[in-house]
Design a protein around this motif. Structure first.
Motif, mmCIF file in Angstrom:
data_model
loop_
_atom_site.group_PDB
_atom_site.id
_atom_site.type_symbol
_atom_site.label_atom_id
_atom_site.label_comp_id
_atom_site.label_asym_id
_atom_site.label_seq_id
_atom_site.Cartn_x
_atom_site.Cartn_y
_atom_site.Cartn_z
ATOM 1 N N LYS A 163 40.340 54.422 3.591
ATOM 2 C CA LYS A 163 40.662 55.705 4.207
ATOM 3 C C LYS A 163 39.447 56.184 5.001
ATOM 4 O O LYS A 163 39.585 56.646 6.137
ATOM 5 C CB LYS A 163 41.053 56.722 3.142
ATOM 6 N N TRP A 164 38.295 56.051 4.426
ATOM 7 C CA TRP A 164 37.063 56.459 5.096
ATOM 8 C C TRP A 164 36.868 55.659 6.382
ATOM 9 O O TRP A 164 36.409 56.167 7.380
ATOM 10 C CB TRP A 164 35.884 56.261 4.144
ATOM 11 N N MET A 165 37.263 54.399 6.356
ATOM 12 C CA MET A 165 37.147 53.544 7.532
ATOM 13 C C MET A 165 38.175 53.905 8.592
ATOM 14 O O MET A 165 38.092 53.469 9.723
ATOM 15 C CB MET A 165 37.353 52.071 7.149
ATOM 16 N N GLY A 166 39.185 54.683 8.236
ATOM 17 C CA GLY A 166 40.200 55.063 9.198
ATOM 18 C C GLY A 166 41.316 54.042 9.335
ATOM 19 O O GLY A 166 42.092 54.090 10.282
ATOM 20 N N ILE A 167 41.416 53.119 8.397
ATOM 21 C CA ILE A 167 42.434 52.083 8.483
ATOM 22 C C ILE A 167 43.771 52.577 7.935
ATOM 23 O O ILE A 167 44.820 52.228 8.422
ATOM 24 C CB ILE A 167 41.973 50.818 7.745
ATOM 25 N N ILE A 168 43.700 53.415 6.916
ATOM 26 C CA ILE A 168 44.927 53.952 6.324
ATOM 27 C C ILE A 168 45.005 55.434 6.653
ATOM 28 O O ILE A 168 44.059 56.171 6.445
ATOM 29 C CB ILE A 168 44.934 53.755 4.791
ATOM 30 N N ARG A 169 46.137 55.865 7.151
ATOM 31 C CA ARG A 169 46.334 57.289 7.424
ATOM 32 C C ARG A 169 46.760 58.000 6.148
ATOM 33 O O ARG A 169 47.264 57.406 5.205
ATOM 34 C CB ARG A 169 47.381 57.453 8.497
ATOM 35 N N LYS A 170 46.576 59.302 6.143
ATOM 36 C CA LYS A 170 46.935 60.114 4.976
ATOM 37 C C LYS A 170 48.394 59.913 4.579
ATOM 38 O O LYS A 170 48.721 59.862 3.423
ATOM 39 C CB LYS A 170 46.668 61.590 5.246
ATOM 40 N N GLU A 171 49.275 59.773 5.577
ATOM 41 C CA GLU A 171 50.702 59.625 5.266
ATOM 42 C C GLU A 171 50.952 58.365 4.425
ATOM 43 O O GLU A 171 51.801 58.366 3.545
ATOM 44 C CB GLU A 171 51.534 59.530 6.546
ATOM 45 N N THR A 172 50.224 57.323 4.720
ATOM 46 C CA THR A 172 50.385 56.065 3.977
ATOM 47 C C THR A 172 49.991 56.279 2.527
ATOM 48 O O THR A 172 50.660 55.801 1.616
ATOM 49 C CB THR A 172 49.520 54.962 4.606
ATOM 50 N N LEU A 173 48.919 57.025 2.305
ATOM 51 C CA LEU A 173 48.470 57.286 0.942
ATOM 52 C C LEU A 173 49.485 58.167 0.195
ATOM 53 O O LEU A 173 49.689 57.987 -1.001
ATOM 54 C CB LEU A 173 47.097 57.954 0.951
ATOM 55 N N MET A 174 50.116 59.102 0.902
ATOM 56 C CA MET A 174 51.081 60.001 0.270
ATOM 57 C C MET A 174 52.303 59.229 -0.210
ATOM 58 O O MET A 174 52.925 59.594 -1.187
ATOM 59 C CB MET A 174 51.500 61.100 1.241
ATOM 60 N N LEU B 98 31.563 46.544 0.148
ATOM 61 C CA LEU B 98 32.363 47.266 1.134
ATOM 62 C C LEU B 98 31.739 48.613 1.486
ATOM 63 O O LEU B 98 31.693 49.001 2.652
ATOM 64 C CB LEU B 98 33.788 47.482 0.615
ATOM 65 N N ASN B 99 31.266 49.308 0.500
ATOM 66 C CA ASN B 99 30.623 50.589 0.736
ATOM 67 C C ASN B 99 29.417 50.412 1.663
ATOM 68 O O ASN B 99 29.231 51.171 2.614
ATOM 69 C CB ASN B 99 30.198 51.209 -0.593
ATOM 70 N N GLY B 100 28.629 49.389 1.407
ATOM 71 C CA GLY B 100 27.452 49.126 2.231
ATOM 72 C C GLY B 100 27.793 48.784 3.666
ATOM 73 O O GLY B 100 27.176 49.315 4.597
ATOM 74 N N VAL B 101 28.788 47.926 3.860
ATOM 75 C CA VAL B 101 29.126 47.541 5.233
ATOM 76 C C VAL B 101 29.790 48.698 5.983
ATOM 77 O O VAL B 101 29.571 48.855 7.187
ATOM 78 C CB VAL B 101 29.982 46.243 5.308
ATOM 79 N N CYS B 102 30.560 49.519 5.275
ATOM 80 C CA CYS B 102 31.179 50.677 5.929
ATOM 81 C C CYS B 102 30.118 51.679 6.378
ATOM 82 O O CYS B 102 30.174 52.194 7.493
ATOM 83 C CB CYS B 102 32.170 51.358 4.998
ATOM 84 N N LYS B 103 29.160 51.947 5.514
ATOM 85 C CA LYS B 103 28.087 52.876 5.870
ATOM 86 C C LYS B 103 27.262 52.364 7.046
ATOM 87 O O LYS B 103 26.727 53.152 7.812
ATOM 88 C CB LYS B 103 27.196 53.152 4.672
ATOM 89 N N VAL C 79 39.300 52.958 -5.561
ATOM 90 C CA VAL C 79 37.982 52.966 -4.934
ATOM 91 C C VAL C 79 38.065 52.295 -3.563
ATOM 92 O O VAL C 79 37.556 52.811 -2.565
ATOM 93 C CB VAL C 79 36.937 52.244 -5.821
ATOM 94 N N ILE C 80 38.727 51.168 -3.509
ATOM 95 C CA ILE C 80 38.851 50.436 -2.263
ATOM 96 C C ILE C 80 39.734 51.209 -1.283
ATOM 97 O O ILE C 80 39.465 51.264 -0.093
ATOM 98 C CB ILE C 80 39.415 49.019 -2.507
ATOM 99 N N ILE C 81 40.793 51.853 -1.782
ATOM 100 C CA ILE C 81 41.655 52.653 -0.912
ATOM 101 C C ILE C 81 40.859 53.796 -0.300
ATOM 102 O O ILE C 81 40.995 54.100 0.884
ATOM 103 C CB ILE C 81 42.891 53.160 -1.677
ATOM 104 N N LYS C 82 39.979 54.421 -1.085
ATOM 105 C CA LYS C 82 39.137 55.491 -0.548
ATOM 106 C C LYS C 82 38.215 54.964 0.548
ATOM 107 O O LYS C 82 38.005 55.621 1.565
ATOM 108 C CB LYS C 82 38.319 56.133 -1.662
ATOM 109 N N ILE C 83 37.684 53.783 0.349
ATOM 110 C CA ILE C 83 36.829 53.185 1.372
ATOM 111 C C ILE C 83 37.641 52.906 2.626
ATOM 112 O O ILE C 83 37.214 53.198 3.741
ATOM 113 C CB ILE C 83 36.151 51.902 0.845
#
Length: 100
Positions: free
Chosen positions: A87-98, A52-57, A81-85
């Motif tokens: 988030k980096w992809m822009g799929i999950i907003r900060k509010e969802t993580l909170m 996932l990290n590779g494909v996101c980059k 780790v996957i949630i951070k990826i």
């Protein structure tokens, strides 16, 4: 994969996938990913994470979504780790993580 009588385990495959992703060789990373399954090994969260990290980059967000769906269908934990990826992809907003 057999080298000098030593059979690669999931950790060796994950390391090889990671190295290929780091140098931008996603084609080889996916070949190794397919090969490990053909050998009866089961990809774990870490294996999916490095892929996932590779494909996101590489900007391959559609591929990342397919991998995430595959993880969920196999019952793998989508850990921090996957949630951070994601988030980096822009799929999950900060509010969802909170709300987690």
């Amino acid at each position: 994969m057999l080298v000098k009588g030593i059979v690669a385990d999931i950790y060796v495959y994950t390391s090889m996938i990671s190295c290929n992703c780091k140098v931008g060789n996603l084609k080889r990373a996916f070949e190794l990913f397919d090969e490990l399954s053909e050998r009866g090994l089961v990809p774990n969260v870490h294996t999916y994470g490095v892929l996932l990290n590779g494909v996101c980059k590489a900007g391959e967000m559609k591929v990342a979504e397919v991998l995430l769906s595959e993880m969920k269908s196999k019952g793998l934990d989508v850990n921090d780790v996957i949630i951070k990826i994601r988030k980096w992809m822009g799929i999950i907003r900060k509010e969802t993580l909170m709300m987690r």
